[in-house]
Scaffold this active site. Sequence first.
Site, PDB file in Angstrom:
ATOM      1  N   GLU A  87       7.458 -34.012 -18.145  1.00  0.00           N
ATOM      2  CA  GLU A  87       6.132 -34.563 -17.857  1.00  0.00           C
ATOM      3  C   GLU A  87       6.136 -35.361 -16.555  1.00  0.00           C
ATOM      4  O   GLU A  87       5.236 -35.219 -15.721  1.00  0.00           O
ATOM      5  CB  GLU A  87       5.693 -35.464 -19.019  1.00  0.00           C
TER       6      GLU A  87
ATOM      7  N   LYS B 160       9.403 -35.933 -21.928  1.00  0.00           N
ATOM      8  CA  LYS B 160       8.877 -36.879 -20.935  1.00  0.00           C
ATOM      9  C   LYS B 160       9.523 -36.654 -19.564  1.00  0.00           C
ATOM     10  O   LYS B 160       8.945 -36.997 -18.543  1.00  0.00           O
ATOM     11  CB  LYS B 160       9.118 -38.324 -21.387  1.00  0.00           C
TER      12      LYS B 160
ATOM     13  N   SER C  35      -7.685 -34.664 -24.903  1.00  0.00           N
ATOM     14  CA  SER C  35      -8.137 -35.852 -24.196  1.00  0.00           C
ATOM     15  C   SER C  35      -7.606 -35.805 -22.768  1.00  0.00           C
ATOM     16  O   SER C  35      -6.479 -35.374 -22.529  1.00  0.00           O
ATOM     17  CB  SER C  35      -7.595 -37.096 -24.907  1.00  0.00           C
TER      18      SER C  35
ATOM     19  N   GLU D 182      -9.000 -43.727 -24.485  1.00  0.00           N
ATOM     20  CA  GLU D 182      -9.189 -42.598 -25.395  1.00  0.00           C
ATOM     21  C   GLU D 182     -10.357 -42.854 -26.348  1.00  0.00           C
ATOM     22  O   GLU D 182     -11.148 -41.944 -26.634  1.00  0.00           O
ATOM     23  CB  GLU D 182      -7.893 -42.358 -26.187  1.00  0.00           C
TER      24      GLU D 182
ATOM     25  N   GLU E  38       0.642 -33.234 -10.900  1.00  0.00           N
ATOM     26  CA  GLU E  38      -0.678 -33.863 -11.062  1.00  0.00           C
ATOM     27  C   GLU E  38      -0.573 -35.315 -11.536  1.00  0.00           C
ATOM     28  O   GLU E  38      -1.537 -36.062 -11.448  1.00  0.00           O
ATOM     29  CB  GLU E  38      -1.568 -33.036 -12.003  1.00  0.00           C
TER      30      GLU E  38
ATOM     31  N   CYS F 178      -0.808 -37.729 -25.876  1.00  0.00           N
ATOM     32  CA  CYS F 178       0.340 -38.598 -25.583  1.00  0.00           C
ATOM     33  C   CYS F 178       1.662 -37.853 -25.594  1.00  0.00           C
ATOM     34  O   CYS F 178       2.629 -38.297 -24.995  1.00  0.00           O
ATOM     35  CB  CYS F 178       0.459 -39.706 -26.620  1.00  0.00           C
TER      36      CYS F 178
ATOM     37  N   CYS G  21       7.211 -39.735 -32.627  1.00  0.00           N
ATOM     38  CA  CYS G  21       8.225 -40.094 -31.626  1.00  0.00           C
ATOM     39  C   CYS G  21       9.466 -40.735 -32.229  1.00  0.00           C
ATOM     40  O   CYS G  21      10.538 -40.665 -31.629  1.00  0.00           O
ATOM     41  CB  CYS G  21       7.633 -41.056 -30.609  1.00  0.00           C
TER      42      CYS G  21
ATOM     43  N   GLU H  69     -13.426 -42.276 -24.440  1.00  0.00           N
ATOM     44  CA  GLU H  69     -13.656 -40.839 -24.239  1.00  0.00           C
ATOM     45  C   GLU H  69     -14.210 -40.200 -25.512  1.00  0.00           C
ATOM     46  O   GLU H  69     -15.128 -39.376 -25.458  1.00  0.00           O
ATOM     47  CB  GLU H  69     -12.334 -40.160 -23.837  1.00  0.00           C
TER      48      GLU H  69
END
Lengths: 162, 582
Positions: free
Chosen positions: B363, B360, B321, B281, B368, B301, B505, B284
């Site tokens: 996710e 999650k 990102s 990150e 993908e 995240c 989190c 990037e």
Amino acid sequence: MEGSKEKFEQLRALIESHKDQPGALMPVLQGAQGIFGCVSEDVQKFIADGLGVTLSEVYGVATFYSQFSLHPKGEYLISVCLGTACYVKGSQSILDKLSEVLHIPVGGTTPDGRFTLEATRCLGACGLAPVMMINGEVYGRLTPDQVPGIIAKYQPASEAQA
Amino acid sequence: MDKLLTLTIDGVEVQVPQGTTVLEAARQAGIRIPTLCFLKGINEIGACRMCVVDSGARSLQASCVLPAADGMKVKTNTPEIRKYRQNILKLTLSTHARKCLSCIRSQNCELQALCRELGVDEEEAYEGVRTEYTIDDLSPSIVRDNNKCVLCRRCVSVCAHVQNVGVIGPVHRGFKTAIESPWEMKLSEMSCINCGQCIVNCPVGALYEKDETKAVWDLIRDPSKHVVVQPAPAVRAALGEEFGLPMGTSVTGKMATALRRLGFDQVFDTDFAADLTIMEEANELVERITNGGVLPMMTSCSPGWIKYCETYHPDFLPNLSSCKSPHEMMGAVVKTYYAQKKGLDPKDIAVVSVMPCTAKKFEADRPELSHDSLADVDAVITTRELARMIKEAGIDFVNLPDGDFDSLCGESTGAGVIFGATGGVMEAALRTAYETITGKVLEDVEFHQVRGVEGIKEASIRIGDQDVLVAVASGTGNATKLLERVKSGEKPYAFIEIMACPGGCVNGGGQPIVSARTKMDCDIRVERAKALYGEDRDKPLRKSHENEEIKQLYRDFLEKPGSHKAHELLHTHYQARDLYNR
């Protein structure tokens, strides 16, 4: 969805005139019910998007107040009184008979869009119990065997003969 | 400052500032008025009427919405009030599926606790008609069982007002009232972001995570599977609570031991992957800044935030990102790098993530997030589910010796640990970006400007000869406000961190559930974050790029951050999503 484009244009104008006002949802829902005859899923999504509120909020209000109808109502609205006096005088059997004759549940609409059957609170005509109303016309002192004849009056002439 | 109000509650005189409710004032007098629908700062609507008091008015008043007044005399504990509260509980029980023996919230249920405390000993005082609801378990993250719902509306408030999502609400009226999505849609058909804040704020067992413990037990038992487990940073800050340890106790070592004893073949640490995320990150970000890429760059995240952005703010997708979230990076690395090192067929490896998060689970199902048609992560369990597995296995968690993570993907720096708190990803990125850009050693690694539980934080950080403007938001409601600031163009932010759950989190939808009463006394976000910042402080290495195993990973496999291979394995893409999916 014939003429629905113009109706949605009308609704758009209504939303614009209420936008950013506190409590805008109620008058917009009332207006929408007037324009469309009911507040369907598409109409509610349009209102939610237009007013910047969630569909949950729109649906919550629309289902809270019995004046709002989620589905299109029939040409003839049959309201059977289940108030205390009518109930004691057997209006449930009138309602059951209507349901049987029309082949629809209470709250339902016939597939041809002609009749909607509803149970209501006291209509204020207890002296005539049991009572029902069809589009504002009152029928009192009913018995179940009168029901088919009354319904036939509202059927198109050809079907009534057949 | 306004003058203080003086009132008497059960004979105790208290002084409180204007605007204090009687419920809060009573706490000063040492009186805990029972509550059910009340959730501090989130749901203060006086709906359930458990908190009624006698203030001398004509009828009993709900103290959670009753403002304290000068000279007020309040009684909170009379026979009439006690009876009133008991009746409310009995009526609530009359429509409640009383499956307390097997209920997921048994012993952590606010309704159960109230019944016990207020002496309601007749569960069947009022037996009447009960509506049978179908359990909605079609979401990959959240299960709703309205047979247990007490209509407190805490989930509704947190979803609509804190998260700015609003996919559930009260529908119909009177006895038919239920909390549902509109038009009988399932949660999975709505634009639910799967954050699970509804679950951690539910007083009863009406909302819970989609349980995957059985699938994980099956993986462990399967001899053909090499099962790799990884716990997220925030898990270690809260897991102890499930075993009676004080809030804010860090249980990293015990957790590693417990995971090994559960039978996982390899115990890695998502903190390692957090360090890896920072490498990618930060690279990037530097690339975007030097090559005129889309700014501000936003962190990726938090899967709740990602789905929120995809659904409600697709204009900002180019700002996200492209980095996969840490546990997904770990999955990709385990099934390539680790598999090669160990001589394993990636098909035989299963990656299990232990996350503070219900999103999650959604996710991990994203098509993908896979490589060679193998999902990066095979199963996701929450902190609560891990605790259940540990209990089921009879492991005496509190008395476990400390263990270590396995090497290769187990080492982490302080930067990786703080990912679990709002501002942590930003701070970790700044530590690495500073040294990358300036080539100098960062002496003071703590960026206190981006710490703390404030919903939106901003800081201007001096890096070399430039001031870099950054912002941090937690809770998707706050994210919306921050995005509006970005849209208005008033502030040229370079980098923004967003986490879907308020406080990050540590307060995720998969974390141990804390009662509304406890939340009146302490801020769980602060307490749990302390555990993470404490671990960071005690780590010998506190910058991601100093992690030896990360260095080895790049040296032996990935070459360098942003390499072709890194892009193939560690980066992803996003898609705009519809509001309704029916």
